[in-house]
Design an enzyme around this catalytic site. Sequence first.
Site, short mmCIF file in Angstrom:
data_model
loop_
_atom_site.label_atom_id
_atom_site.label_comp_id
_atom_site.label_asym_id
_atom_site.label_seq_id
_atom_site.Cartn_x
_atom_site.Cartn_y
_atom_site.Cartn_z
N TYR A 264 -1.53 -0.75 10.17
CA TYR A 264 -1.78 -0.82 8.70
C TYR A 264 -0.50 -0.48 7.97
O TYR A 264 0.07 -1.18 7.20
CB TYR A 264 -3.00 0.06 8.22
CG TYR A 264 -3.27 -0.40 6.62
CD1 TYR A 264 -3.85 -1.45 6.32
CD2 TYR A 264 -2.93 0.61 5.94
CE1 TYR A 264 -4.33 -1.73 5.02
CE2 TYR A 264 -3.29 0.32 4.39
CZ TYR A 264 -3.83 -1.00 4.08
OH TYR A 264 -4.26 -1.20 2.77
N LYS B 243 2.06 -3.05 6.10
CA LYS B 243 2.20 -2.90 4.48
C LYS B 243 3.51 -2.81 4.21
O LYS B 243 4.15 -3.00 3.19
CB LYS B 243 1.25 -1.94 4.06
CG LYS B 243 -0.20 -2.34 3.85
CD LYS B 243 -0.51 -3.60 3.07
CE LYS B 243 -1.92 -3.76 2.95
NZ LYS B 243 -2.19 -4.94 2.09
N SER C 170 0.99 -1.15 0.08
CA SER C 170 -0.12 -0.23 0.11
C SER C 170 0.83 1.23 -0.03
O SER C 170 1.92 1.10 0.44
CB SER C 170 -0.73 0.00 1.42
OG SER C 170 -1.55 1.16 1.14
#
Length: 196
Positions: free
Chosen positions: A107, A111, A93
Amino acid sequence: MQQAGRRVLFLETDVSHTENVAQACQQAEKKMGPIDILVNNAGIARSNTMININEADWDAVVDVNLKGIYNTCQALVPGMMERGYGRVVNLSSIAGRRGSLFGDVHYSAAKAGVIGFTKCLARIAGPKGVLCNAVAPGIVKTEILSPEHEAQSQANIPLGRTGRAEEIAAVILFLCAPMSSYITGMVVDVNGGSYM
């Protein structure tokens, strides 16, 4: 898919559970034959900032987004290496490249871990004919994208719009196709210019 001359097998599993993944991969190879292409696209997001993230949310986000990739690669990449051919594409991401704009450290950490994992795996598997790359999308119109995050992100996208799933899929297809035969260990950013 049968009309197009293709066989399809749908299996449901929780990628964060090692044994479940191993069983699903064994079942898939038993029914469909050796797996030469692996696209790790399972992911979750639980929006929260550093101060408010609880341990359960941290574990869930890291387990699905990072451990899930380890689980599928551990189950399938050794076979690819033995056969001398394989393609692995891991979904990272933009948050793993620059950090989340919304404070989602769990997150972003997961990632970013995907990128490090992919580069290391590319070094290990490359001599055996297995290419490993990552794709790092920006904001994409999916079920996990909240309207608030989409609205806040627009100002940072030079192309001025949210990405479409088909645009990410096109890059994944390229990385699985023969035309990308000399690309490994790379991160392809697909974000409308919001990370450059």
